[in-house]
Design a protein around this motif. Structure first.
Motif, PDB file in Angstrom:
ATOM      1  N   SER A 144       0.847  -1.193   0.000  1.00 30.83           N
ATOM      2  CA  SER A 144       0.000   0.000   0.000  1.00 30.83           C
ATOM      3  C   SER A 144       0.879   1.238   0.000  1.00 30.83           C
ATOM      4  O   SER A 144       1.849   1.303   0.766  1.00 30.83           O
ATOM      5  N   TRP A 148      -1.703   1.028   4.384  1.00 34.18           N
ATOM      6  CA  TRP A 148      -3.040   0.637   4.842  1.00 34.18           C
ATOM      7  C   TRP A 148      -3.225  -0.878   4.721  1.00 34.18           C
ATOM      8  O   TRP A 148      -2.695  -1.521   3.825  1.00 34.18           O
ATOM      9  N   ALA A 152      -8.962  -2.028   4.991  1.00 30.44           N
ATOM     10  CA  ALA A 152      -9.173  -0.737   4.330  1.00 30.44           C
ATOM     11  C   ALA A 152      -9.302  -0.920   2.829  1.00 30.44           C
ATOM     12  O   ALA A 152     -10.159  -0.298   2.182  1.00 30.44           O
ATOM     13  N   VAL A 156     -12.687   0.123   0.825  1.00 31.67           N
ATOM     14  CA  VAL A 156     -12.612   1.218  -0.132  1.00 31.67           C
ATOM     15  C   VAL A 156     -12.967   0.739  -1.537  1.00 31.67           C
ATOM     16  O   VAL A 156     -13.609   1.456  -2.305  1.00 31.67           O
ATOM     17  N   GLU A 157     -12.590  -0.497  -1.874  1.00 30.91           N
ATOM     18  CA  GLU A 157     -12.921  -1.014  -3.201  1.00 30.91           C
ATOM     19  C   GLU A 157     -14.427  -1.266  -3.348  1.00 30.91           C
ATOM     20  O   GLU A 157     -15.019  -0.957  -4.389  1.00 30.91           O
ATOM     21  N   LEU A 160     -16.192   2.510  -3.166  1.00 30.96           N
ATOM     22  CA  LEU A 160     -15.941   3.397  -4.305  1.00 30.96           C
ATOM     23  C   LEU A 160     -16.378   2.783  -5.628  1.00 30.96           C
ATOM     24  O   LEU A 160     -16.836   3.499  -6.517  1.00 30.96           O
ATOM     25  N   ILE A 192     -12.438   9.436  -7.222  1.00 30.33           N
ATOM     26  CA  ILE A 192     -12.161   8.144  -6.586  1.00 30.33           C
ATOM     27  C   ILE A 192     -10.659   7.941  -6.403  1.00 30.33           C
ATOM     28  O   ILE A 192     -10.201   7.488  -5.348  1.00 30.33           O
ATOM     29  N   ILE A 195      -9.200  10.058  -3.601  1.00 31.32           N
ATOM     30  CA  ILE A 195      -9.495   9.501  -2.282  1.00 31.32           C
ATOM     31  C   ILE A 195      -8.591   8.311  -1.960  1.00 31.32           C
ATOM     32  O   ILE A 195      -8.032   8.218  -0.866  1.00 31.32           O
ATOM     33  N   SER A 196      -8.416   7.410  -2.913  1.00 33.73           N
ATOM     34  CA  SER A 196      -7.909   6.080  -2.546  1.00 33.73           C
ATOM     35  C   SER A 196      -6.518   5.715  -3.055  1.00 33.73           C
ATOM     36  O   SER A 196      -6.029   4.645  -2.715  1.00 33.73           O
ATOM     37  N   ILE A 199      -4.359   4.685  -0.236  1.00 34.77           N
ATOM     38  CA  ILE A 199      -4.787   3.477   0.479  1.00 34.77           C
ATOM     39  C   ILE A 199      -4.323   2.216  -0.237  1.00 34.77           C
ATOM     40  O   ILE A 199      -3.660   1.353   0.345  1.00 34.77           O
ATOM     41  N   ASP A 200      -4.687   2.083  -1.514  1.00 27.75           N
ATOM     42  CA  ASP A 200      -4.338   0.836  -2.216  1.00 27.75           C
ATOM     43  C   ASP A 200      -3.979   1.060  -3.681  1.00 27.75           C
ATOM     44  O   ASP A 200      -3.970   0.120  -4.470  1.00 27.75           O
ATOM     45  N   THR A 202      -5.718   2.495  -5.815  1.00 31.41           N
ATOM     46  CA  THR A 202      -7.000   2.562  -6.520  1.00 31.41           C
ATOM     47  C   THR A 202      -7.158   1.545  -7.631  1.00 31.41           C
ATOM     48  O   THR A 202      -6.522   1.615  -8.679  1.00 31.41           O
TER      49      THR A 202
END
Length: 252
Positions: A144, A148, A152, A156-157, A160, A192, A195-196, A199-200, A202
């Protein structure tokens, strides 16, 4: 991302359009992440790379372009989660789902393969460094961008992708203003990513995740199942919600 109708082009033609659109999405989005996100620093110390915002815009712009260029042919899904969601919502024929998903995966892999071919002619060790860094693949934990965890990434997947597919279904419905779906979809995908990405990196698109992971090494491949399963779950939920709450109006 219009509905499939009896007047649509043959399935093979639509599959080719889906493959090309997914190729462009992967080539543009993943390519920006690899080539331009962290590019150099100028002579006066100014960063020349596009960064997080640039990568988010690249993904949004590629899908926006694809919707307007190939959407009139195939509906412009370029994403297995959208295809599954639209079929679940009653907006796409189930008999064409497998063909679309195969075309999207093939197009995505061709897109990432072209990035590798370009990388072969890059600066010394650029390609090996990009691959050892995951090749812009999705990931959690050690893979990540922000460290994360898997929980998470899963949440999130699902969330979103569900939002994304709801926007696709809503902006292409019979109630929506004609001609603006591409803008709504492209801007939503940009949001999207904003935001993410930390985290990963996206996903919200299994074809994009597969395309990057096949060149990203053992770690991304080992985590790939998360970015196949949970975007599809999000798309399925969105399709059920749209069908239940926002049924299409009857034609006059």
């Amino acid at each position: 991302m219009s509905d499939s109708t009896p007047a649509s082009p043959p399935l093979v033609t639509r599959m080719v359009a889906e493959a090309i659109g997914t190729l462009v999405l992967v080539f543009g989005g993943v390519g920006t992440a690899l080539y331009a996100a962290d590019f150099a620093v100028g002579g006066e110390g100014t960063p020349l790379g596009v960064g997080h915002l640039g990568v988010a815009l690249a993904f949004g712009l590629t899908v926006l372009v694809g919707v307007y260029a190939w959407g009139p042919i195939s509906g412009g899904h370029f994403n297995p989660a959208i295809t599954l969601g639209m079929a679940t919502a009653g907006r796409f024929a189930w008999k064409d789902v497998i063909g679309y998903i195969v075309a999207q995966i093939v197009g995505g892999v061709v897109g990432s393969t072209l990035l590798v071919l370009i990388g072969l002619f890059g600066p010394d060790k650029w390609l090996s460094t990009a691959q050892s860094g995951g090749f812009a693949s999705n990931g959690f934990g050690d893979h990540s961008p922000g460290g994360w965890g898997i929980g998470a990434a899963i949440l999130v997947e699902i969330i979103l992708t569900c939002v994304f597919v709801l926007v696709v279904a809503g902006s292409t419905s019979k109630r929506a203003p004609v001609g603006f779906a591409g803008l709504a979809i492209g801007l939503t995908l940009t949001l999207i990513h904003l935001i993410s990405i930390p985290i990963d990196n996206t996903s919200v698109n299994p074809a994009r995740s597969i395309a990057a992971a096949i060149y990203g090494g053992v770690g991304p491949l080992g985590q790939l199942w998360v970015f196949i399963v949970f975007p599809l779950v999000g798309g399925l939920i969105a399709g059920l919600v749209h069908r239940a709450l926002f049924p299409e109006p009857e034609l006059a």
